[in-house]
Scaffold this motif. Structure first.
Motif, mmCIF file in Angstrom:
data_model
loop_
_atom_site.group_PDB
_atom_site.id
_atom_site.type_symbol
_atom_site.label_atom_id
_atom_site.label_comp_id
_atom_site.label_asym_id
_atom_site.label_seq_id
_atom_site.Cartn_x
_atom_site.Cartn_y
_atom_site.Cartn_z
ATOM 1 N N LEU A 228 -38.988 47.930 31.151
ATOM 2 C CA LEU A 228 -37.993 47.309 32.016
ATOM 3 C C LEU A 228 -36.695 47.041 31.257
ATOM 4 C CD1 LEU A 228 -37.412 45.995 34.819
ATOM 5 C CD2 LEU A 228 -38.216 43.853 33.844
ATOM 6 N N VAL A 229 -36.804 46.547 30.029
ATOM 7 C CA VAL A 229 -35.619 46.232 29.223
ATOM 8 C C VAL A 229 -34.757 47.467 28.997
ATOM 9 C CG1 VAL A 229 -34.872 45.592 26.879
ATOM 10 C CG2 VAL A 229 -36.559 44.204 28.081
ATOM 11 N N ASP A 230 -35.405 48.626 28.826
ATOM 12 C CA ASP A 230 -34.658 49.860 28.568
ATOM 13 C C ASP A 230 -33.749 50.258 29.730
ATOM 14 O OD1 ASP A 230 -35.679 50.156 26.053
ATOM 15 O OD2 ASP A 230 -37.302 51.516 26.642
ATOM 16 N N THR A 231 -34.019 49.736 30.917
ATOM 17 C CA THR A 231 -33.207 50.110 32.091
ATOM 18 C C THR A 231 -32.061 49.133 32.344
ATOM 19 O OG1 THR A 231 -34.511 48.810 33.684
ATOM 20 C CG2 THR A 231 -35.305 51.028 33.161
ATOM 21 N N LEU A 232 -32.028 47.999 31.622
ATOM 22 C CA LEU A 232 -31.065 46.944 31.957
ATOM 23 C C LEU A 232 -29.617 47.332 31.698
ATOM 24 C CD1 LEU A 232 -32.939 43.726 30.801
ATOM 25 C CD2 LEU A 232 -32.674 44.630 33.109
ATOM 26 N N ASP A 233 -29.348 47.959 30.548
ATOM 27 C CA ASP A 233 -27.966 48.335 30.220
ATOM 28 C C ASP A 233 -27.344 49.241 31.274
ATOM 29 O OD1 ASP A 233 -27.233 46.848 28.080
ATOM 30 O OD2 ASP A 233 -27.732 48.331 26.568
ATOM 31 N N PRO A 234 -27.974 50.391 31.573
ATOM 32 C CA PRO A 234 -27.390 51.266 32.596
ATOM 33 C C PRO A 234 -27.324 50.639 33.982
ATOM 34 C CG PRO A 234 -29.563 52.064 31.911
ATOM 35 C CD PRO A 234 -29.161 51.010 30.943
ATOM 36 N N MET A 235 -28.329 49.797 34.314
ATOM 37 C CA MET A 235 -28.318 49.139 35.614
ATOM 38 C C MET A 235 -27.159 48.155 35.719
ATOM 39 S SD MET A 235 -30.658 50.005 37.832
ATOM 40 C CE MET A 235 -30.774 48.529 38.819
ATOM 41 N N THR A 236 -26.913 47.413 34.649
ATOM 42 C CA THR A 236 -25.818 46.446 34.627
ATOM 43 C C THR A 236 -24.475 47.137 34.813
ATOM 44 O OG1 THR A 236 -27.086 45.004 33.157
ATOM 45 C CG2 THR A 236 -24.720 44.625 33.270
ATOM 46 N N GLU A 237 -24.295 48.268 34.122
ATOM 47 C CA GLU A 237 -23.044 49.016 34.220
ATOM 48 C C GLU A 237 -22.887 49.656 35.594
ATOM 49 O OE1 GLU A 237 -22.951 51.809 31.053
ATOM 50 O OE2 GLU A 237 -23.125 50.290 29.473
ATOM 51 N N LYS A 238 -23.968 50.222 36.111
ATOM 52 C CA LYS A 238 -23.900 50.941 37.381
ATOM 53 C C LYS A 238 -23.506 50.042 38.544
ATOM 54 C CE LYS A 238 -26.567 53.968 40.449
ATOM 55 N NZ LYS A 238 -27.827 54.715 40.636
ATOM 56 N N PHE A 239 -24.066 48.833 38.587
ATOM 57 C CA PHE A 239 -23.814 47.933 39.711
ATOM 58 C C PHE A 239 -22.766 46.882 39.406
ATOM 59 C CE2 PHE A 239 -28.070 49.627 40.567
ATOM 60 C CZ PHE A 239 -27.928 50.019 41.889
ATOM 61 N N GLY A 240 -22.183 46.945 38.219
ATOM 62 C CA GLY A 240 -21.097 46.031 37.871
ATOM 63 C C GLY A 240 -21.524 44.577 37.822
ATOM 64 N N LEU A 241 -22.768 44.337 37.418
ATOM 65 C CA LEU A 241 -23.268 42.964 37.333
ATOM 66 C C LEU A 241 -22.993 42.390 35.946
ATOM 67 C CD1 LEU A 241 -26.756 43.496 39.008
ATOM 68 C CD2 LEU A 241 -24.716 42.542 40.077
ATOM 69 N N SER A 242 -22.774 41.100 35.880
ATOM 70 C CA SER A 242 -22.536 40.455 34.592
ATOM 71 C C SER A 242 -23.864 40.281 33.861
ATOM 72 C CB SER A 242 -21.875 39.088 34.785
ATOM 73 O OG SER A 242 -22.744 38.207 35.468
ATOM 74 N N GLU A 243 -23.798 40.274 32.522
ATOM 75 C CA GLU A 243 -25.007 40.076 31.728
ATOM 76 C C GLU A 243 -25.653 38.733 32.033
ATOM 77 O OE1 GLU A 243 -24.667 40.552 27.544
ATOM 78 O OE2 GLU A 243 -24.804 42.728 27.636
ATOM 79 N N ILE A 244 -24.822 37.735 32.292
ATOM 80 C CA ILE A 244 -25.342 36.390 32.533
ATOM 81 C C ILE A 244 -26.145 36.335 33.830
ATOM 82 C CG2 ILE A 244 -23.291 35.516 33.746
ATOM 83 C CD1 ILE A 244 -23.716 32.866 32.276
ATOM 84 N N PHE A 245 -25.724 37.091 34.873
ATOM 85 C CA PHE A 245 -26.474 37.109 36.128
ATOM 86 C C PHE A 245 -27.773 37.891 35.967
ATOM 87 C CE2 PHE A 245 -27.651 39.192 40.138
ATOM 88 C CZ PHE A 245 -27.861 38.075 40.928
ATOM 89 N N VAL A 246 -27.688 39.060 35.305
ATOM 90 C CA VAL A 246 -28.889 39.875 35.091
ATOM 91 C C VAL A 246 -29.916 39.097 34.273
ATOM 92 C CG1 VAL A 246 -29.799 41.965 34.001
ATOM 93 C CG2 VAL A 246 -27.667 42.066 35.277
ATOM 94 N N GLY A 247 -29.434 38.443 33.200
ATOM 95 C CA GLY A 247 -30.351 37.689 32.352
ATOM 96 C C GLY A 247 -30.909 36.463 33.022
ATOM 97 N N ALA A 248 -30.032 35.714 33.705
ATOM 98 C CA ALA A 248 -30.434 34.424 34.274
ATOM 99 C C ALA A 248 -31.272 34.545 35.537
ATOM 100 C CB ALA A 248 -29.203 33.570 34.559
ATOM 101 N N PHE A 249 -31.112 35.636 36.280
ATOM 102 C CA PHE A 249 -31.845 35.722 37.545
ATOM 103 C C PHE A 249 -32.767 36.935 37.639
ATOM 104 C CE2 PHE A 249 -28.719 32.558 38.392
ATOM 105 C CZ PHE A 249 -29.348 31.698 39.281
ATOM 106 N N VAL A 250 -32.266 38.136 37.344
ATOM 107 C CA VAL A 250 -33.115 39.319 37.473
ATOM 108 C C VAL A 250 -34.242 39.298 36.449
ATOM 109 C CG1 VAL A 250 -33.184 41.831 37.416
ATOM 110 C CG2 VAL A 250 -31.176 40.678 38.359
#
Length: 356
Positions: A228-250
């Motif tokens: 799952l961790v390996d997909t976070l970087d490209p997913m964050t960039e693709k959907f324009g989500l902030s690291e803080i939102f991805v980390g804190a909620f997803v």
């Protein structure tokens, strides 16, 4: 696990997640499959720990559930630290703390309150949990305040982080000694002796099989978490989500799926003491043990040391969560409306983090 479809879906989702990772599925598809797999594996983990809890008692069972449930969080954190994603790690820690205090505890109190109206648990334990939450807030606030007010130099931040982390780990280990050994009876569960009492239920599995499944589930969580961790970087960039939102909620929601399911199930069985132990105990374990351990572990990697200085936004979120959770749990009783209040605060924070 008497339903045949759960082990089937668990096995299929795990295999698909492995194939998606090693065969190079598109990142979006791999993320979805891995997230689904983590949820089912966490459910398996939760069921195993619930079965162990039957043999060990509510308090120890809740502690084991929180500990093994946080296995995914710790593993994800180590992998992120290794890659140098310190901000996402801190956001994930923030999300785990507020997720357990607001979402997990909120859903448990709401579900249990609807079914049983009023649920009670040890008021002394509630008070001590509140004090430990305040300690966690102090430990996270002090380094940030001293650094941001220029009271200390940035170069001293790592030293302060190590000292604070060491103090928190010591405090947490001594809390386990206090609560599990020296004052075990003082913090014993409140039981009404009714049909929801653990002694009136059959464990899902034998003691030996429960422990074996606990180990297997933890290993599965480790693998799926890495995928799952390996997909976070490209997913964050693709959907324009902030690291803080991805980390804190997803990451936090997926990583804490075990606590989500087990705590609500226990609350519905009128075991609110165990549910609170899972939700609040898990938050305390993250703040007082997992986060400090990650600080120490970060010194082992080439990515450099991670400090314990959180952003103002993260500190505000943790502070708000601790404030409302302490206010609601300190009297040793819960009802459905208090659960609703916790969920309301979680929604407010979720929307705020999404807009960052």
């Amino acid at each position: 696990m008497k339903k045949w479809w759960f082990p089937a879906v668990l096995f299929i989702s795990f295999i698909l997640s492995a194939i998606g990772h090693y065969a190079g599925f598109p990142y979006t598809l791999e993320f979805i499959i891995s997230a689904i797999s983590v949820i089912f594996v966490a459910g398996f983990l939760g069921k195993a720990t619930e079965s162990v809890a039957h043999h060990a008692g509510q308090r120890l069972g809740g502690f084991l559930n929180a500990t093994f449930g946080n296995a995914a969080e710790l593993i994800i954190g180590i992998l992120l630290v290794k890659e140098g994603h310190f901000e996402m790690v801190k956001a994930s820690i923030t999300g785990s703390i507020i997720g357990n205090l607001l979402l997990v505890l909120g859903l448990s109190v709401l579900a249990g309150g609807i079914k049983y109206k009023i649920q009670n648990y040890n008021v002394s334990l509630a008070g001590l949990n509140g004090s430990l939450m305040i300690l966690a807030i102090i430990a996270l606030f002090v380094p940030a305040i001293f650094l941001n007010t220029k009271a200390i130099e940035p170069a001293d931040t790592n030293l302060l982080s190590l000292i604070v982390s060491g103090v928190l780990i010591a405090a947490y280990l001594l809390w386990l000694v206090f609560s599990m050994i020296t004052h075990k009876d003082y913090l014993a569960d409140v039981s009404d002796g009714g049909p929801a009492d653990a002694n009136h239920e059959e464990a899902a599995w034998s003691k030996g099989r429960s422990i074996l499944y606990l180990i297997i589930a933890t290993v599965m969580v480790a693998f799926v978490s890495e995928w799952l961790v390996d997909t976070l970087d490209p997913m964050t960039e693709k959907f324009g989500l902030s690291e803080i939102f991805v980390g804190a909620f997803v990451v936090a929601i997926v990583g804490n799926a075990a606590e989500h399911s087990a705590a609500v199930i226990l609350a519905l069985k009128n075991k609110i003491g165990a549910a609170v132990e899972i939700a609040v105990g898990s938050s305390l374990q993250i703040a007082l043990f997992v986060a400090p351990v990650l600080v120490f572990i970060s010194h082992l990697f080439a990515s450099g040391p991670m400090d314990i200085v959180f952003t103002v936004i993260e500190l505000a979120a943790i502070g708000v969560a601790v404030f409302i959770a302490k206010s609601i749990t300190q009297d040793g009783s819960t009802n459905w409306y208090e659960g609703l209040l916790l969920l309301a605060v979680y929604v407010i924070l979720g929307v705020s983090f999404y807009l960052v």
